[in-house]
Design an enzyme around this catalytic site. Structure first.
Site, PDB file in Angstrom:
ATOM      1  N   GLN A 111      -4.810  -2.027   9.286  1.00  7.23           N
ATOM      2  CA  GLN A 111      -4.620  -3.335   8.656  1.00  7.23           C
ATOM      3  C   GLN A 111      -5.243  -4.436   9.525  1.00  7.23           C
ATOM      4  OE1 GLN A 111      -3.209  -3.886   5.538  1.00  7.23           O
ATOM      5  NE2 GLN A 111      -4.054  -5.926   5.878  1.00  7.23           N
ATOM      6  N   LYS A 156       0.831  -1.209   0.000  1.00  7.99           N
ATOM      7  CA  LYS A 156       0.000   0.000   0.000  1.00  7.99           C
ATOM      8  C   LYS A 156       0.864   1.257   0.000  1.00  7.99           C
ATOM      9  CE  LYS A 156      -3.802  -2.527   1.988  1.00  7.99           C
ATOM     10  NZ  LYS A 156      -4.380  -3.138   3.182  1.00  7.99           N
ATOM     11  N   ASP A 171     -11.451   2.658   3.560  1.00 10.62           N
ATOM     12  CA  ASP A 171     -11.727   1.219   3.387  1.00 10.62           C
ATOM     13  C   ASP A 171     -13.237   0.968   3.275  1.00 10.62           C
ATOM     14  OD1 ASP A 171      -9.735  -0.638   3.068  1.00 10.62           O
ATOM     15  OD2 ASP A 171      -9.257  -0.793   5.205  1.00 10.62           O
TER      16      ASP A 171
END
Ligand code: NAP
Length: 298
Positions: A97, A53, A120
């Site tokens: 994460q 990422k 997200d």
């Protein structure tokens, strides 16, 4: 019959080139899109996702802010870190994460992310907005799947889509997106309680596998000509591979390719699209901040 291979890598490259151009325009207006990534612990897969990422952010011209916490970090420490990023105008997106260590309440942590920075698309506010069709960040993997279906030239309107898997991050959001009026698919969702899985999958014009079970879907379970999207990423032992394992999806690629009309490979299908849609959401967040700074209340 040999299926069209839907090249997720190429589509991701095309979209990232567009994103880079829009990032430049943002920077010209004095705003560099910024993504904060929080990693708790040192799970090798998570470490590798996070570095992927960061690399993608740098290539897109975006800023990334990485914070690593030890595996025994407390929920309070993690929430405090998120609140700091919520208040930081240089940060347009926050990603924690997953999975988190077992002693941390994932729902509480995700819920601490400001919905306007939830790139997200995992907070209850964004999920609610997605379901009722309001402006929101769409969850990255399901959004990427929709883009792949469109790229394959497959019509969703009137199609029967069968999703194998009902997780909050893949299966359920996909169901919600596909039944939207603009996509207008009829959707069946399968799970471990489904009776006669093959009976359902054989009726799918669009078959999406997101179960995390290698080789679950075989050629005899697929309607000839169907579009097959394989979200699964599974490690299987392979003594011949340098790392001792290789990555496979939930679909028996070789067998199903002979029956399907189009199919995504693993790797090189959904995976590259997930990070791309994360960059896309971060960019949109920054563009929104650039266009209407007063409207963005953190
Ligand atoms: P998850 O939370 O474990 O959910 C799996 C779902 O599949 C569950 O709903 C489960 O049913 C269902 N399922 C499992 N075995 C089944 C079977 N034999 N028959 C029918 N349904 C079955 O997994 P996830 O987080 O959604 O991830 C799914 C897969 O996608 C994993 O391989 C993951 O690595 C991959 N993934 C890839 C990306 C990417 O970017 N490429 C992103 C996210 C996830 P129950 O609800 O009944 O348990």
């Amino acid at each position: 019959m040999s299926a069209l291979i839907i090249d997720g890598k190429k589509l991701a490259e095309d979209l990232r080139a567009e994103i880079r151009k829009r990032v430049c325009l943002c920077v010209e207006k004095g705003i560099t899109p910024g993504l904060a990534v929080i990693l708790v612990g040192e799970d090798p897969a998570s470490v590798s996702y996070v570095s992927g990422k960061e690399k993608a952010c740098a290539e897109a011209g975006m800023a990334s802010f990485e914070r690593k916490l030890p595996a025994d970090a407390t929920e309070t420490e993690l929430v405090a870190l998120i609140e700091g990023f919520n208040a930081d105008p240089a940060v347009h997106g926050i990603l924690v994460q997953l999975p988190l260590p077992a002693h941390i309440d994932e729902g509480k942590v995700i819920g601490a992310i400001h919905p306007e920075k939830d790139v997200d698309g995992f907070t209850p506010v964004n999920i609610g907005r997605m379901i009722i069709g309001e402006r929101c960040f769409l969850p990255c993997t399901p959004h990427g799947v929709i883009k792949l279906i469109e790229r394959a030239g497959v019509k969703t309107k009137g199609a029967h889509a069968v999703i194998v898997g009902r997780s909050n991050i893949v299966g359920k959001p996909l169901m919600n997106l596909l039944v939207r009026k603009e996509l207008n698919a009829t959707v069946t969702v399968c799970h471990t309680g489904t009776v006669d899985l093959a009976g359902h999958t054989r009726r799918a014009d669009i078959l999406i596998a997101c179960a995390g079970r290698p080789g679950l879907l075989t050629a005899d379970m697929v309607k000839p000509g169907a579009c097959v999207i394989d979200v699964g990423v599974n490690r299987v032992e392979d003594p011949k591979a340098a790392r001792g394992y290789r990555l496979v999806g939930d679909v028996d690629f070789r067998g199903v390719s002979a029956v399907a009309g189009s199919i995504t490979p693993v790797p090189g299908g959904v995976g590259p699209m997930t990070i791309t849609m994360l960059l896309y959401n971060t960019l949109e967040s920054a563009e929104y901040a650039a266009a209407s700074p007063a409207a963005v209340k953190r």
